[in-house]
Design a protein around this motif. Structure first.
Motif, PDB file in Angstrom:
ATOM      1  N   LEU A 161       0.809  -1.218   0.000  1.00 21.33           N
ATOM      2  CA  LEU A 161       0.000   0.000   0.000  1.00 21.33           C
ATOM      3  C   LEU A 161       0.845   1.272   0.000  1.00 21.33           C
ATOM      4  O   LEU A 161       0.313   2.367   0.189  1.00 21.33           O
ATOM      5  N   VAL A 200      -0.401   4.112  -2.363  1.00 27.30           N
ATOM      6  CA  VAL A 200      -1.845   4.300  -2.506  1.00 27.30           C
ATOM      7  C   VAL A 200      -2.222   5.777  -2.596  1.00 27.30           C
ATOM      8  O   VAL A 200      -3.148   6.154  -3.327  1.00 27.30           O
ATOM      9  N   GLN A 249      -8.380   4.886  -4.591  1.00 29.59           N
ATOM     10  CA  GLN A 249      -7.762   4.642  -3.289  1.00 29.59           C
ATOM     11  C   GLN A 249      -8.593   3.754  -2.366  1.00 29.59           C
ATOM     12  O   GLN A 249      -8.059   2.812  -1.769  1.00 29.59           O
TER      13      GLN A 249
END
Length: 201
Positions: A88, A91, A99
């Motif tokens: 992540l 992100v 997202q």
């Protein structure tokens, strides 16, 4: 008399149909994204077709299974196994609309992810979705995953009912960030289905 559907791996020649089905599954969101990516004189669906023709990436014909009735593509499944661990770190650099989806994917690492499940409107109600979800279960077993996963909008009650009928249960949700001109609003819901060793496609 309704013909029996057949299922096969997608090919490069199916890219245009896959683009339309992905836009149906995304309820118009992909079309808006592709339009932003389009070059001068290029249509959104041209961009979608190009992306479906890629050899890699989540939206690639290589991850797709199509359902046919006669010689007509009527539905598709696009899926693959999610990374485990799921990264992540980037992100926040993604477009805002993606997202929450990526954060939900990260809560199901290692599952076999149903990215797209779509049927053309005139062929709905014939059980194609359930058949494709059973194919997804088979792909998940082949990959060694212990569960299958899918994300659905809270506003899409028809799809939610289908997934619950197929054994999926909600495990998490994130507020959806959608283009302002889309009529939908609500949450993205992550659902998973544990896979038993004896299940087959």
């Amino acid at each position: 008399m309704t013909k029996t559907p057949t299922f096969r791996p997608a090919t490069l020649a199916d890219a245009a149909a896959l683009a339309v089905l992905v836009d149906i599954a995304g309820e118009g969101g992909p079309n808006r994204l592709w339009l932003d990516m389009a070059g001068p004189g290029q249509s959104a669906l041209e961009v979608g077709r190009e992306r479906a023709r890629r050899e890699e990436g989540g939206f690639s014909y290589r991850h797709a299974t199509v359902a046919e009735i006669g010689e007509e593509i009527v539905a598709c499944l696009i899926g693959y196994r999610l990374d485990d661990p799921y990264d992540l770190s980037d992100v926040d650099e993604l477009p805002a609309m993606f997202q929450p989806l990526v954060r939900l994917e990260a809560q199901a690492p290692g599952t076999w992810y149903v990215n797209v499940l779509a049927t053309f409107p005139e062929h709905r109600g014939q059980g194609l979705g359930l058949e494709l979800l059973e194919i997804a279960n088979g792909r998940a077993h082949e990959s060694g995953a212990s569960a299958a996963s899918i994300i659905v909008g809270s506003w899409n009650e028809r799809a939610s009912r289908l997934y619950r009928r197929a054994g999926y249960e909600q495990i998490a949700s994130e507020r959806a960030v959608l283009p302002p001109d889309l009529p939908q609003s609500g949450d993205w819901i992550l659902m998973t289905r544990p896979l038993t060793s004896g299940a087959t496609a």
